[in-house]
Design a protein around this motif. Structure first.
Motif, PDB file in Angstrom:
ATOM      1  N   GLU A 113       0.820  -1.202   0.000  1.00 57.34           N
ATOM      2  CA  GLU A 113       0.000   0.000   0.000  1.00 57.34           C
ATOM      3  C   GLU A 113       0.857   1.257   0.000  1.00 57.34           C
ATOM      4  O   GLU A 113       0.488   2.272  -0.596  1.00 57.34           O
ATOM      5  N   THR A 114       2.009   1.199   0.658  1.00 57.29           N
ATOM      6  CA  THR A 114       2.902   2.346   0.686  1.00 57.29           C
ATOM      7  C   THR A 114       3.403   2.682  -0.711  1.00 57.29           C
ATOM      8  O   THR A 114       3.393   3.849  -1.134  1.00 57.29           O
ATOM      9  N   GLY A 150      -1.299  11.378   4.103  1.00 57.11           N
ATOM     10  CA  GLY A 150      -2.458  10.935   4.879  1.00 57.11           C
ATOM     11  C   GLY A 150      -3.821  11.216   4.278  1.00 57.11           C
ATOM     12  O   GLY A 150      -4.828  10.665   4.751  1.00 57.11           O
ATOM     13  N   ASN A 174      -5.882  10.060   2.148  1.00 60.90           N
ATOM     14  CA  ASN A 174      -6.249   8.922   1.313  1.00 60.90           C
ATOM     15  C   ASN A 174      -7.347   8.139   2.024  1.00 60.90           C
ATOM     16  O   ASN A 174      -7.686   8.421   3.175  1.00 60.90           O
ATOM     17  N   CYS A 175      -7.898   7.158   1.325  1.00 64.96           N
ATOM     18  CA  CYS A 175      -9.043   6.417   1.856  1.00 64.96           C
ATOM     19  C   CYS A 175      -8.695   4.980   2.220  1.00 64.96           C
ATOM     20  O   CYS A 175      -9.582   4.131   2.323  1.00 64.96           O
ATOM     21  N   LEU A 176      -7.405   4.690   2.427  1.00 64.43           N
ATOM     22  CA  LEU A 176      -7.033   3.317   2.770  1.00 64.43           C
ATOM     23  C   LEU A 176      -7.633   2.884   4.101  1.00 64.43           C
ATOM     24  O   LEU A 176      -7.992   1.718   4.280  1.00 64.43           O
ATOM     25  N   GLY A 177      -7.763   3.803   5.042  1.00 69.24           N
ATOM     26  CA  GLY A 177      -8.337   3.462   6.334  1.00 69.24           C
ATOM     27  C   GLY A 177      -9.842   3.617   6.396  1.00 69.24           C
ATOM     28  O   GLY A 177     -10.465   3.187   7.377  1.00 69.24           O
ATOM     29  N   GLU A 178     -10.428   4.232   5.362  1.00 71.45           N
ATOM     30  CA  GLU A 178     -11.877   4.458   5.336  1.00 71.45           C
ATOM     31  C   GLU A 178     -12.380   4.267   3.905  1.00 71.45           C
ATOM     32  O   GLU A 178     -12.505   5.228   3.148  1.00 71.45           O
ATOM     33  N   CYS A 196     -13.605   6.698  -0.405  1.00 72.04           N
ATOM     34  CA  CYS A 196     -12.879   6.596  -1.669  1.00 72.04           C
ATOM     35  C   CYS A 196     -13.636   7.273  -2.812  1.00 72.04           C
ATOM     36  O   CYS A 196     -14.870   7.337  -2.818  1.00 72.04           O
ATOM     37  N   THR A 202      -9.271  10.237  -1.886  1.00 73.09           N
ATOM     38  CA  THR A 202     -10.595  10.507  -1.331  1.00 73.09           C
ATOM     39  C   THR A 202     -11.382  11.380  -2.308  1.00 73.09           C
ATOM     40  O   THR A 202     -10.814  11.994  -3.216  1.00 73.09           O
TER      41      THR A 202
END
Length: 329
Positions: A105-106, A173, A175-179, A183, A190
């Motif tokens: 993901e990074t 930070g 981005n929508c990887l955690g939510e 997306c 986002t």
């Protein structure tokens, strides 16, 4: 339709990008897939576009870098455009490699940020070129002064600084990887981030249209003066200015036709929409970076001669090749 696909394909042999589309249809997924699985044909086309873009613009960058006579402000800006498009092409290739080879993901975030920065720098460079054409017509006698070169460098500093800032937003930070619900149609951006990028495009496009309208007014006024004076040198300058305006019209038309569909879809699209909509609007946007070097290579005499010199040594650079008109691009 998605249900039928999932019934006919077992979970162990499912096509990764197709399965992802059934979950988040509107998002371009940047997760990796093993090489043994089929590859999304849209990703292949994007990768091929990136390869063509990189090759074309690498030649333009090499020409400008190795030709001492191409040090005027307009060629500095063209070099910036070619560099941005070159990086965008490399980014499309890296995106393909990292999506199907490296599962990280990074790395995905870095690749997305790299693409955002590159394409933003390309669009910003087009705006800088348009502004440069306007200034060249307003101040033709002082265009080749050091002040104009400093102005070109200042425009590039702002362009690349803003592009780098926009490219770093997903990495830092936003981005929508955690939510996943946040997306947009381009994951992992986002919806707010993508809206910002689309709004920036429309602002730049509006500025380019405004400057182009001003350029046309100046050329029309010059044409009226020429009709009254019938001066040979003035007519020569007008012909060069007319060529520059026609080039700008081609660039501006290509720019709008390439980017408007994708920018509009970024504003109205939802992540639940089929991913094919995103691919179908994103692919034409890459064509702008593919067409830009063709326009400059075939319409600018100095770049043509430098290209022949670089490839086969058919011409030798001399002062006669220096552009006599700031509108000769």
């Amino acid at each position: 339709m998605n249900g039928a696909v999932m019934v006919n394909i077992s979970s162990s042999a499912a096509v990764p990008w197709l399965a992802e589309s059934s979950e988040r249809n509107g998002s371009l997924q940047y997760s990796a897939a093993p090489l043994g699985f089929p590859v999304n044909p849209w990703d292949i086309m994007l990768c091929m576009s990136g390869a063509v873009i990189a090759c074309e613009n690498a030649i333009v960058v090499a020409i400008i870098f190795y030709t001492p006579t191409l040090r005027t402000p307009m060629f500095v800006l063209i070099g910036s455009l070619a560099t941005a498009d070159l990086l965008a092409g490399v980014g499309l290739i890296l995106n393909f490699v990292f999506r199907y080879v490296v599962s990280s993901e990074t790395v995905s975030l870095v690749t997305v940020g790299f693409l955002v920065a590159s394409f933003t720098a390309s669009i910003g460079s087009l705006l800088a070129i348009t502004a440069d054409r306007y200034f060249s017509l307003c101040n033709a006698l002082t265009y080749f002064s050091d002040e104009t070169l400093r102005c070109a460098h200042a425009m590039l500093l702002v362009t690349w600084g803003a592009s780098l800032g926009l490219g770093l937003l997903p990495v830092l930070g936003w981005n929508c990887l955690g939510e996943p619900r946040a997306c947009s149609v381009v994951r992992p951006l986002t919806r707010g981030n993508l809206t910002l990028l689309a709004a920036s495009f429309f602002v730049i496009f509006a500025l380019m249209l405004s400057l182009y309208a001003r350029i046309c007014k100046i050329v029309c006024r010059h044409a009226q003066q020429i009709a009254l004076q019938q001066h040979f040198l003035a007519a020569t300058h007008y012909a060069a200015a007319k060529k520059g305006v026609s080039t700008l019209a081609i660039v501006l038309g290509t720019f709008g036709a390439s980017w408007l569909p994708f920018a509009t879809y970024c504003l109205v699209g939802q992540r639940e929409y089929p991913a094919v909509y995103t691919y179908a609007t994103l692919l034409p946007a890459t064509y702008n970076s593919m067409i830009n070097p063709i326009i400059y290579a075939y319409r600018n005499t100095e770049i043509q001669r430098s290209l022949y010199l670089l490839l086969c040594g058919c011409f030798r650079p001399s002062g006669a090749y220096r552009s006599r008109s700031p509108s000769d691009v």
